[in-house]
Design an enzyme around this catalytic site. Structure first.
Site, PDB file in Angstrom:
ATOM      1  N   HIS A 274       0.808  -1.216   0.000  1.00  0.00           N
ATOM      2  CA  HIS A 274       0.000   0.000   0.000  1.00  0.00           C
ATOM      3  C   HIS A 274       0.839   1.262   0.000  1.00  0.00           C
ATOM      4  O   HIS A 274       0.284   2.358  -0.044  1.00  0.00           O
ATOM      5  CB  HIS A 274      -0.911  -0.005   1.227  1.00  0.00           C
ATOM      6  CG  HIS A 274      -0.173  -0.047   2.528  1.00  0.00           C
ATOM      7  ND1 HIS A 274       0.608  -1.112   2.890  1.00  0.00           N
ATOM      8  CD2 HIS A 274      -0.086   0.844   3.532  1.00  0.00           C
ATOM      9  CE1 HIS A 274       1.139  -0.877   4.078  1.00  0.00           C
ATOM     10  NE2 HIS A 274       0.746   0.294   4.487  1.00  0.00           N
ATOM     11  N   CYS A 275       2.168   1.154   0.056  1.00  0.00           N
ATOM     12  CA  CYS A 275       3.002   2.351   0.216  1.00  0.00           C
ATOM     13  C   CYS A 275       3.990   2.565  -0.919  1.00  0.00           C
ATOM     14  O   CYS A 275       3.882   3.522  -1.675  1.00  0.00           O
ATOM     15  CB  CYS A 275       3.759   2.275   1.548  1.00  0.00           C
ATOM     16  SG  CYS A 275       2.730   2.529   3.001  1.00  0.00           S
ATOM     17  N   ILE A 276       4.964   1.684  -1.033  1.00  0.00           N
ATOM     18  CA  ILE A 276       6.123   1.959  -1.884  1.00  0.00           C
ATOM     19  C   ILE A 276       5.769   2.101  -3.367  1.00  0.00           C
ATOM     20  O   ILE A 276       6.338   2.952  -4.056  1.00  0.00           O
ATOM     21  CB  ILE A 276       7.211   0.881  -1.679  1.00  0.00           C
ATOM     22  CG1 ILE A 276       7.616   0.859  -0.200  1.00  0.00           C
ATOM     23  CG2 ILE A 276       8.432   1.173  -2.528  1.00  0.00           C
ATOM     24  CD1 ILE A 276       8.603  -0.235   0.135  1.00  0.00           C
TER      25      ILE A 276
END
Length: 444
Positions: A274-276
């Site tokens: 969900h981030c990188i």
């Protein structure tokens, strides 16, 4: 409000406040458990009726949280889950943990934040603390959330407090739970920082106050951009060294023996989670407002996004050379569809892109993942929804033209995989790390 600040802080310090958390996913639910563990009452809000019902029934849908924990707090009345946002009026703090995806044009999609802020504004009460945890571009808290909240008629810094504290969850990491990870906190003004810091200090081991919400937003992006850029670097090195017949994993293992000046990162089949894969593009988008380009970040994104195709090319070449056939009508077993090892989270998983591309090119693709019995619907790959994992049967591996290791779950029997497969495309160096060496294995 100034006169009441001390009493508001005291309620957080004594853990007599009620904390509301909007978004009960991989960020919100562990956050709720951290607050519950030290004695807070928590009201959890989610538009997903399935999640709300699961929690009310004492069932967890996150690997790291046992059903027993949920049952304990629900039965005691300390945790209440609801779809009714009018219940926001009953809490002292409102923490926003909603998704911040990208559009198809790779631009920020703040629709979840905006719609959540609208619901909060309808129910906002004097003296409440509102904290955004969703990763976003610097300025979102005061430029987007604050104006929406002030449509309630209440004034930020006078009638309510506003802050930003980026989530730092690492699903599957048992060493660093929510309460053990230092918490960055930035407030819209000194008083908001004081109040937000008091809340988080009551259930995390350490807080790190910064000067503004914008600084706190930038911290989160910096952390993830650092990882994205370095992963892109080793992915590019993998491609170059492979052309030179050099094993990039051997190189990294040797390089990390240097006690200074080097930090190991490892290549893979593409970024997931969900981030990188997402966060760097939030800064890229915001930088355009200042007539600046983020060339380094964008190049890293291009490299990382291209890795699933690199893996497929390696698979195609192996089939050509060893099986005398192409991808069309080839039978492929993909091992692992979560985005990282030992978890069930499939968000942005490179496996989904690989499976979809292989099927478009005519391959028959099955997958095996002990953590993901069925692929749920996703924004980017809806056609894969409902596809189910095969049952584990080592002898059936010989029925496939190739096994493609995308995620290196600890539960895999790598000996059986090597023994029974015709070709193994290993994107994680997992066979070698488990002591399995064979000319069947092609590192990708």
């Amino acid at each position: 409000m100034a006169a009441n600040t001390a009493s508001i802080v005291k309620k957080f310090e004594s853990r007599t406040s009620v904390i509301g958390i909007i978004g009960l996913g991989y960020v919100g639910l562990p956050l709720a458990c951290a607050a519950l563990k030290v004695g807070f009452h928590v009201v959890g809000f989610d538009i997903d009726a399935g999640k709300v019902q699961s929690l009310r029934s004492g069932r967890s849908y996150i690997d790291s949280i046992d059903d027993g924990i949920i049952t304990k707090y629900v039965s005691s009345g300390f945790l209440r889950a609801t779809e009714n946002f009018e219940r926001l009026r009953d809490v002292d703090a409102i923490i926003i943990c909603v998704p911040t995806p990208l559009t198809k044009q790779r631009e920020p999609d703040l629709s979840f934040i905006e719609s959540t802020a609208v619901e909060i504004a309808k129910n906002l009460q004097e003296g409440q603390l509102v904290v955004l945890e969703s990763t976003t571009w610097p300025g979102t808290t005061v430029e987007v959330v604050k104006p929406i909240l002030e449509k309630s008629g209440l004034i930020c810094g006078v009638d309510f407090f506003l802050a930003f504290s980026p989530e730092r969850e690492d699903p599957g990491n048992i060493e660093f739970s929510t309460s053990k990870i230092p918490k960055i906190v930035g407030g819209d003004g000194e008083t908001a920082l004081l109040v937000a810091n008091a809340m988080y200090s009551s259930f995390v081991s350490e807080t790190v106050p910064v000067s503004s919400t914008q600084a706190a937003e930038a911290v989160k992006l910096t952390e993830n951009i650092f990882r994205a850029v370095n992963i892109a670097l080793v992915n590019e090195l993998k491609i170059v060294f492979d052309a030179m017949n050099i094993d990039v994993w051997e190189v990294i293992e040797a390089a990390k023996t240097k006690p200074f000046g080097f930090m190991p990162f490892y290549p893979g089949p593409g970024l997931g989670g969900h981030c990188i894969p997402i966060d760097p593009f939030y800064l890229t988008w915001k930088a355009r407002e200042y007539e600046l380009s983020t060339r380094f970040i964008e190049l890293a994104g291009e490299i990382n996004v291209s890795m699933p195709n690199y893996v497929i090319d390696k698979l195609s070449k192996a089939l050509d050379e060893r099986e005398r056939r192409g991808l069309n009508a080839a039978s492929i077993l993909v091992l692992g569809v979560s985005y990282k090892k030992n978890i069930s989270d499939i968000r942005e998983s490179p496996s989904l892109k690989i499976i979809e591309t292989l099927e478009k090119r005519g391959s028959k693709v099955d997958y095996y993942d002990p953590h993901v019995p069925e692929i749920t619907i996703t924004r980017e790959h809806p056609s894969l929804a409902g596809k189910r994992s095969i049952d584990w049967n080592p002898s059936s591996l010989s029925n496939y033209d190739a096994a493609l290791i995308v995620i290196d779950h600890d539960a895999y029997d790598y000996g059986a995989i090597v023994e029974n497969s015709s070709i193994i495309i290993d994107t994680r160096n997992s066979c070698a790390r488990n002591g399995k060496i064979s000319d069947k294995i092609i590192k990708a």
